[in-house]
Design an enzyme around this catalytic site. Sequence first.
Site, PDB file in Angstrom:
ATOM      1  N   SER A  76     -63.767  49.804 -73.138  1.00  0.00           N
ATOM      2  CA  SER A  76     -64.969  50.473 -72.630  1.00  0.00           C
ATOM      3  C   SER A  76     -65.065  50.274 -71.125  1.00  0.00           C
ATOM      4  O   SER A  76     -65.153  49.137 -70.639  1.00  0.00           O
ATOM      5  CB  SER A  76     -66.219  49.907 -73.294  1.00  0.00           C
ATOM      6  OG  SER A  76     -67.361  50.357 -72.585  1.00  0.00           O
ATOM      7  N   HIS A 122     -62.881  54.368 -73.639  1.00  0.00           N
ATOM      8  CA  HIS A 122     -64.223  54.580 -74.174  1.00  0.00           C
ATOM      9  C   HIS A 122     -65.193  54.733 -73.012  1.00  0.00           C
ATOM     10  O   HIS A 122     -65.302  53.852 -72.149  1.00  0.00           O
ATOM     11  CB  HIS A 122     -64.592  53.385 -75.055  1.00  0.00           C
ATOM     12  CG  HIS A 122     -65.888  53.509 -75.768  1.00  0.00           C
ATOM     13  ND1 HIS A 122     -66.036  54.204 -76.952  1.00  0.00           N
ATOM     14  CD2 HIS A 122     -67.111  53.005 -75.476  1.00  0.00           C
ATOM     15  CE1 HIS A 122     -67.294  54.126 -77.357  1.00  0.00           C
ATOM     16  NE2 HIS A 122     -67.981  53.402 -76.471  1.00  0.00           N
ATOM     17  N   ASP A 138     -69.032  55.294 -71.932  1.00  0.00           N
ATOM     18  CA  ASP A 138     -70.413  55.177 -72.412  1.00  0.00           C
ATOM     19  C   ASP A 138     -71.364  55.975 -71.537  1.00  0.00           C
ATOM     20  O   ASP A 138     -71.605  55.623 -70.383  1.00  0.00           O
ATOM     21  CB  ASP A 138     -70.830  53.701 -72.421  1.00  0.00           C
ATOM     22  CG  ASP A 138     -70.155  52.931 -73.541  1.00  0.00           C
ATOM     23  OD1 ASP A 138     -70.263  53.365 -74.704  1.00  0.00           O
ATOM     24  OD2 ASP A 138     -69.514  51.905 -73.250  1.00  0.00           O
ATOM     25  N   MET A 164     -75.099  57.072 -70.903  1.00  0.00           N
ATOM     26  CA  MET A 164     -76.470  56.626 -71.236  1.00  0.00           C
ATOM     27  C   MET A 164     -77.465  57.344 -70.338  1.00  0.00           C
ATOM     28  O   MET A 164     -77.210  57.511 -69.135  1.00  0.00           O
ATOM     29  CB  MET A 164     -76.602  55.119 -71.027  1.00  0.00           C
ATOM     30  CG  MET A 164     -75.579  54.305 -71.809  1.00  0.00           C
ATOM     31  SD  MET A 164     -75.907  52.539 -71.624  1.00  0.00           S
ATOM     32  CE  MET A 164     -74.452  51.841 -72.398  1.00  0.00           C
ATOM     33  N   HIS A 220     -68.844  58.346 -75.692  1.00  0.00           N
ATOM     34  CA  HIS A 220     -69.904  57.874 -76.575  1.00  0.00           C
ATOM     35  C   HIS A 220     -71.239  58.242 -75.930  1.00  0.00           C
ATOM     36  O   HIS A 220     -71.647  57.613 -74.954  1.00  0.00           O
ATOM     37  CB  HIS A 220     -69.741  56.356 -76.755  1.00  0.00           C
ATOM     38  CG  HIS A 220     -70.821  55.708 -77.567  1.00  0.00           C
ATOM     39  ND1 HIS A 220     -70.998  54.339 -77.592  1.00  0.00           N
ATOM     40  CD2 HIS A 220     -71.769  56.227 -78.394  1.00  0.00           C
ATOM     41  CE1 HIS A 220     -72.018  54.053 -78.395  1.00  0.00           C
ATOM     42  NE2 HIS A 220     -72.511  55.174 -78.883  1.00  0.00           N
ATOM     43  N   MET A 237     -74.899  58.142 -75.642  1.00  0.00           N
ATOM     44  CA  MET A 237     -76.141  57.462 -76.014  1.00  0.00           C
ATOM     45  C   MET A 237     -77.262  58.164 -75.259  1.00  0.00           C
ATOM     46  O   MET A 237     -77.836  57.630 -74.296  1.00  0.00           O
ATOM     47  CB  MET A 237     -76.049  55.969 -75.654  1.00  0.00           C
ATOM     48  CG  MET A 237     -75.182  55.191 -76.631  1.00  0.00           C
ATOM     49  SD  MET A 237     -74.581  53.640 -75.934  1.00  0.00           S
ATOM     50  CE  MET A 237     -73.202  54.257 -74.993  1.00  0.00           C
ATOM     51  N   MET A 275     -72.263  50.948 -84.786  1.00  0.00           N
ATOM     52  CA  MET A 275     -72.601  50.045 -83.674  1.00  0.00           C
ATOM     53  C   MET A 275     -72.784  48.620 -84.192  1.00  0.00           C
ATOM     54  O   MET A 275     -73.518  48.393 -85.161  1.00  0.00           O
ATOM     55  CB  MET A 275     -73.910  50.476 -82.994  1.00  0.00           C
ATOM     56  CG  MET A 275     -73.850  51.790 -82.209  1.00  0.00           C
ATOM     57  SD  MET A 275     -72.694  51.807 -80.829  1.00  0.00           S
ATOM     58  CE  MET A 275     -73.246  50.432 -79.830  1.00  0.00           C
ATOM     59  N   GLY A 294     -76.741  50.099 -75.455  1.00  0.00           N
ATOM     60  CA  GLY A 294     -77.416  50.042 -74.154  1.00  0.00           C
ATOM     61  C   GLY A 294     -76.707  49.195 -73.123  1.00  0.00           C
ATOM     62  O   GLY A 294     -76.735  49.524 -71.941  1.00  0.00           O
ATOM     63  N   ASP A 321     -68.196  49.155 -82.277  1.00  0.00           N
ATOM     64  CA  ASP A 321     -68.483  49.087 -80.842  1.00  0.00           C
ATOM     65  C   ASP A 321     -69.605  48.084 -80.605  1.00  0.00           C
ATOM     66  O   ASP A 321     -70.711  48.252 -81.132  1.00  0.00           O
ATOM     67  CB  ASP A 321     -68.891  50.494 -80.364  1.00  0.00           C
ATOM     68  CG  ASP A 321     -69.205  50.558 -78.875  1.00  0.00           C
ATOM     69  OD1 ASP A 321     -68.931  49.579 -78.152  1.00  0.00           O
ATOM     70  OD2 ASP A 321     -69.724  51.607 -78.434  1.00  0.00           O
ATOM     71  N   GLY A 333     -69.644  43.825 -78.858  1.00  0.00           N
ATOM     72  CA  GLY A 333     -69.339  42.430 -79.173  1.00  0.00           C
ATOM     73  C   GLY A 333     -67.996  42.232 -79.853  1.00  0.00           C
ATOM     74  O   GLY A 333     -67.750  41.187 -80.456  1.00  0.00           O
ATOM     75  N   GLY A 354     -65.283  46.120 -74.416  1.00  0.00           N
ATOM     76  CA  GLY A 354     -65.573  46.213 -72.994  1.00  0.00           C
ATOM     77  C   GLY A 354     -65.296  44.902 -72.305  1.00  0.00           C
ATOM     78  O   GLY A 354     -64.260  44.714 -71.666  1.00  0.00           O
TER      79      GLY A 354
HETATM   80  C1  DX5 Z   1     -72.918  49.406 -75.681  1.00  0.00           C
HETATM   81  C2  DX5 Z   1     -71.732  50.302 -75.476  1.00  0.00           C
HETATM   82  C3  DX5 Z   1     -70.433  49.605 -75.664  1.00  0.00           C
HETATM   83  C4  DX5 Z   1     -70.197  48.485 -74.670  1.00  0.00           C
HETATM   84  C5  DX5 Z   1     -69.423  47.441 -75.383  1.00  0.00           C
HETATM   85  O1  DX5 Z   1     -74.059  50.157 -75.866  1.00  0.00           O
HETATM   86  O2  DX5 Z   1     -71.750  51.393 -76.400  1.00  0.00           O
HETATM   87  O3  DX5 Z   1     -69.347  50.528 -75.650  1.00  0.00           O
HETATM   88  O4  DX5 Z   1     -69.474  48.882 -73.537  1.00  0.00           O
HETATM   89  O5  DX5 Z   1     -69.291  46.336 -74.550  1.00  0.00           O
HETATM   90  P1  DX5 Z   1     -68.846  44.922 -75.137  1.00  0.00           P
HETATM   91  O6  DX5 Z   1     -67.471  45.118 -75.752  1.00  0.00           O
HETATM   92  O7  DX5 Z   1     -68.832  44.046 -73.948  1.00  0.00           O
HETATM   93  O8  DX5 Z   1     -69.860  44.522 -76.171  1.00  0.00           O
HETATM   94 ZN    ZN Z   2     -69.907  52.612 -76.586  1.00  0.00          ZN
END
Ligand code: DX5
Ligand code: ZN
Length: 227
Positions: free
Chosen positions: A7, A30, A32, A34, A63, A65, A134, A139, A172, A174, A194
């Site tokens: 990510s 990936h 993100d 937002m 992705h 959001m 998720m 976020g 996605d 953690g 990420g």
């Molecule tokens: C969170 C994103 C993830 C985020 C994951 O809302 O959708 O893609 O980048 O980051 P890590 O892998 O650090 O949890």
């Molecule tokens: Zn994501």
Amino acid sequence: MAQINPSILSADFARLADEAEAVRGADWLHVDVMDNHFVPNLTLGVPIVESLARATDIPLDCHLMIEQPDRWAPQFVEAGAGSVTFHAEAAAAPVRLAREIRAMGARASMALKPASPIEPYEDLLPELDMVLIMTVEPGFGGQAFLDIVLPKIRRTRQLIEKHGLDLWLQVDGGVSAETIARCAEAGADVFVAGSAVYGAADPAEAVRALRAQAVAATAGAPWSCAH
Ligand code: DX5
Ligand code: ZN
């Protein structure tokens, strides 16, 4: 096959082309998106996806959001995304939207927040190329993995098998060396990471190590990762 999608939320946004190069060997990047409405954070939009698609040959996994994905998703396909994920909680007409994304030539994917169940969407699964479960509240990067989502990953894998679908199951949030095996054992085969990738000294090596862990965790499973 286990796929690892770094990510770029955890990358340096001023050097995105270099950051894509830093994860050479990754299956997808990936991205993100937002909008500060669907989630309390604001990242990037269509123009950056357009530039990034030109700057790398790693395919882009966008992705979204955002609110009103029905309106925006097609623009991300046009911008060069190979896969577009909309949130079930935000889509007004998910079937129509998935069909539109596919008709434009991209993979269509639907995401569920941790508290959203998969069961209401069982009949919709054949319309999709991927489901994103998720494993944090969307976020922000760097949040702690939510174990409570593992049973939903298992139930989603069962539905995919029950209907004999060629549908990828992405997790996605953690995902790291500490948690990826649990996700893979539960049935995930596409892993977004990420901070675990871009926080590593050698991001490309982190991708390889995560993939090896996922494959090892599912050796012998009747579905994807090991083959
Ligand atoms: C969170 C994103 C993830 C985020 C994951 O809302 O959708 O893609 O980048 O980051 P890590 O892998 O650090 O949890
Ligand atoms: Zn994501």
